[in-house]
Scaffold this motif. Structure first.
Motif, short mmCIF file in Angstrom:
data_model
loop_
_atom_site.label_atom_id
_atom_site.label_comp_id
_atom_site.label_asym_id
_atom_site.label_seq_id
_atom_site.Cartn_x
_atom_site.Cartn_y
_atom_site.Cartn_z
N HIS A 33 -2.95 10.19 -11.86
CA HIS A 33 -3.10 10.06 -10.40
C HIS A 33 -4.49 9.54 -10.04
O HIS A 33 -5.50 9.97 -10.60
CB HIS A 33 -2.87 11.41 -9.72
CG HIS A 33 -1.42 11.82 -9.73
ND1 HIS A 33 -0.93 12.86 -9.00
CD2 HIS A 33 -0.36 11.29 -10.38
CE1 HIS A 33 0.37 12.97 -9.22
NE2 HIS A 33 0.74 12.03 -10.05
N LYS A 60 2.57 8.85 -7.05
CA LYS A 60 2.78 10.31 -7.07
C LYS A 60 3.80 10.71 -8.12
O LYS A 60 3.82 11.86 -8.57
CB LYS A 60 3.24 10.78 -5.68
CG LYS A 60 2.14 10.71 -4.65
CD LYS A 60 2.59 11.37 -3.35
CE LYS A 60 1.60 11.06 -2.25
NZ LYS A 60 2.21 10.62 -1.01
N GLN A 101 0.83 -1.21 0.00
CA GLN A 101 0.00 0.00 0.00
C GLN A 101 0.86 1.26 0.00
O GLN A 101 0.66 2.16 -0.81
CB GLN A 101 -0.92 0.01 1.24
CG GLN A 101 -1.97 -1.09 1.26
CD GLN A 101 -3.24 -0.73 0.50
OE1 GLN A 101 -3.59 0.41 0.37
NE2 GLN A 101 -3.93 -1.75 -0.01
N GLU A 102 1.84 1.30 0.90
CA GLU A 102 2.64 2.52 1.06
C GLU A 102 3.54 2.74 -0.15
O GLU A 102 3.66 3.85 -0.67
CB GLU A 102 3.46 2.46 2.36
CG GLU A 102 2.60 2.48 3.62
CD GLU A 102 1.56 3.60 3.60
OE1 GLU A 102 1.88 4.73 3.19
OE2 GLU A 102 0.39 3.35 3.98
N GLU A 152 -6.79 7.92 -6.40
CA GLU A 152 -6.79 7.73 -4.95
C GLU A 152 -6.68 6.23 -4.69
O GLU A 152 -7.52 5.46 -5.17
CB GLU A 152 -8.10 8.28 -4.39
CG GLU A 152 -8.09 8.37 -2.89
CD GLU A 152 -9.40 8.93 -2.34
OE1 GLU A 152 -9.51 9.03 -1.12
OE2 GLU A 152 -10.32 9.24 -3.14
N LEU A 153 -5.63 5.82 -4.00
CA LEU A 153 -5.45 4.39 -3.71
C LEU A 153 -5.98 4.09 -2.32
O LEU A 153 -5.57 4.72 -1.35
CB LEU A 153 -3.97 4.01 -3.79
CG LEU A 153 -3.73 2.50 -3.70
CD1 LEU A 153 -4.01 1.84 -5.04
CD2 LEU A 153 -2.31 2.19 -3.26
N LYS A 213 1.47 3.79 -3.19
CA LYS A 213 0.98 5.17 -3.03
C LYS A 213 2.09 6.17 -3.38
O LYS A 213 1.88 7.15 -4.09
CB LYS A 213 0.56 5.40 -1.57
CG LYS A 213 -0.94 5.46 -1.41
CD LYS A 213 -1.32 5.73 0.03
CE LYS A 213 -2.57 4.95 0.34
NZ LYS A 213 -2.83 4.74 1.74
#
Ligand code: ADP
Ligand code: ZN
Length: 288
Positions: free
Chosen positions: A262, A255, A247-248, A264-265, A251
Motif C-alpha cells: 500500500h 487497496k 486516480q479514483e 499513498e496515491l 486508488k
C-alpha cells in the motif's frame, strides 16, 4: 535567475525562473525529430536576451538524459547537449529527464511530505517517471534510469502486448495514452484519441475492459516501485494519469493489494510548469 528549458517531442518551452516563480515563458514547436544538429542553437535563440540575467541553465528533456549527453530514442547517436549549450549560453548547464524534473518539483514543493522518498509516474503520450530516494534524485550516466514505462508487468488477466522497445508488456504498451488510443481504435474500427475514448466510449464493454487493464498495469507498476524503493508516496500525473478516472480507479485497486504494497496515491501539485520548475529547483540545488 535561472533559464529553464523543457524539450519535448512536440513542443519546447523556455522560462526565466526566480525561485519557483515563472517570470517569462516562451513556447515553440520542437525540432528534435527534424533537425537535431541545430537543436542547441535553436534553444539558445529561444532564450535570447535572458543569459545576462541568469546564473545557470536548467534543461528538462525527453528521452535518455545523462549528465552530459541526451539520446532521443528515435535517434541513433547521442548528442553532447550540455557542452553545446554551455558554449552557446556561456553559463553552466544542468540536464535531467523531464519526468525526473517533475518528480523533483513534487518532492520539493509538497509541504505535506513526511518521507524523503517519493515516486512520480506520468501517464500521457507515454509512461515515464522519476524517483527521489532518501532525498536524492536517482539518475544514471547514460540516462537510462527510472524509465518506468519500460518495466514489464504481468497478471494472468492481462493481454500480451509487444512494446516498441522490443520487450513484452511494458507498462507503456498497456497504459499510455498512445496504447489506449491504438487499442481502442482497433476495437471501434476508427481512429480515436485517448481523450475521446475517456469522453465518449466508456460504456462500450471492450473499452471498459481496456481501461481495467490499463489501470491494473499501473497498479502492478506501483507495487513494483514500492518493492524496489520502499516509497510510501506515489504521485500520479500526466494528461491521462491526472484524470479522475485513473486516480479514483487506481486508488481503489491499490487497496486490494497485500498491505505491504500500500502507498499513498497523490495527484500532482506542481501545475502546468512542473518540468520547468523542477529543473530550475534541481539546478539551483546542484549549482547553489
Ligand atoms: P502531452 O501531455 O504528452 O504533452 P497531450 O496532453 O496533448 O500531450 O496528450 C497526451 C495523451 O493524453 C494523448 O493520448 C491524449 O489523447 C491523452 N489525453 C489528454 N487529455 C486527456 C484527458 N482529459 N483524458 C484522457 N486522455 C487525455
Ligand atoms: Zn518497453
Amino acid at each position: 535567475m535561472i533559464i529553464t528549458i523543457d524539450v519535448g517531442g512536440t513542443k519546447i518551452s523556455a522560462a526565466l525562473i526566480k525561485g519557483t516563480k515563472v517570470i517569462k515563458v516562451r513556447k515553440v514547436d520542437s525540432i528534435i525529430h527534424q533537425d537535431l544538429a541545430n537543436l542547441a542553437s535553436y534553444l539558445v535563440n529561444l532564450c535570447e536576451g535572458w543569459a545576462e540575467q541568469a546564473f545557470t541553465v536548467a534543461v528538462a528533456c525527453t528521452g535518455l538524459v545523462g549528465a552530459e549527453r541526451v539520446n532521443f530514442l528515435s535517434a541513433n547517436d547521442s548528442l553532447p547537449l550540455k557542452q553545446q549549450l554551455e558554449i552557446g549560453f556561456g553559463l553552466p548547464v544542468v540536464m535531467l529527464n523531464d519526468a525526473a524534473a517533475a518528480a523533483w518539483a513534487e518532492y520539493t514543493l509538497r509541504l505535506d511530505r513526511t518521507d524523503n522518498t517519493l515516486a512520480y509516474i506520468t501517464v500521457s503520450t507515454g509512461v515515464g517517471g522519476g524517483i527521489v530516494q532518501n532525498g536524492k534524485l536517482v539518475m544514471a550516466d547514460d540516462g537510462f534510469c527510472a524509465h518506468i514505462g519500460h518495466m514489464s508487468v504481468s497478471r494472468p488477466d492481462l493481454p500480451v502486448i509487444e512494446c516498441h522497445c522490443g520487450r513484452f508488456n511494458c507498462v507503456e504498451a498497456l497504459s499510455s495514452g498512445t496504447a489506449i488510443a491504438n487499442q481502442a481504435s482497433s476495437i471501434l474500427n476508427k481512429g480515436v484519441s485517448c481523450k475521446t475514448v475517456f469522453n465518449e466510449h466508456l460504456s462500450h464493454p471492450e473499452i471498459a475492459l481496456l481501461l481495467e487493464q490499463a489501470t491494473d498495469s499501473i497498479v502492478e507498476l506501483i507495487a513494483n516501485i514500492r518493492a524496489l524503493t520502499g516509497t510510501r508516496v506515489v504521485v500520479l500525473g500526466g494528461s491521462v494519469g491526472s484524470t479522475n478516472l485513473f486516480q479514483e480507479r487506481i486508488k481503489t485497486k491499490l487497496k486490494a493489494l497485500p498491505k505491504i504494497y500500500h502507498v499513498e496515491l497523490l495527484a500532482p501539485v506542481s501545475g502546468e510548469h512542473a518540468d520547468l520548475i523542477g529543473a530550475a529547483l534541481y539546478a539551483g540545488s546542484v549549482i547553489g
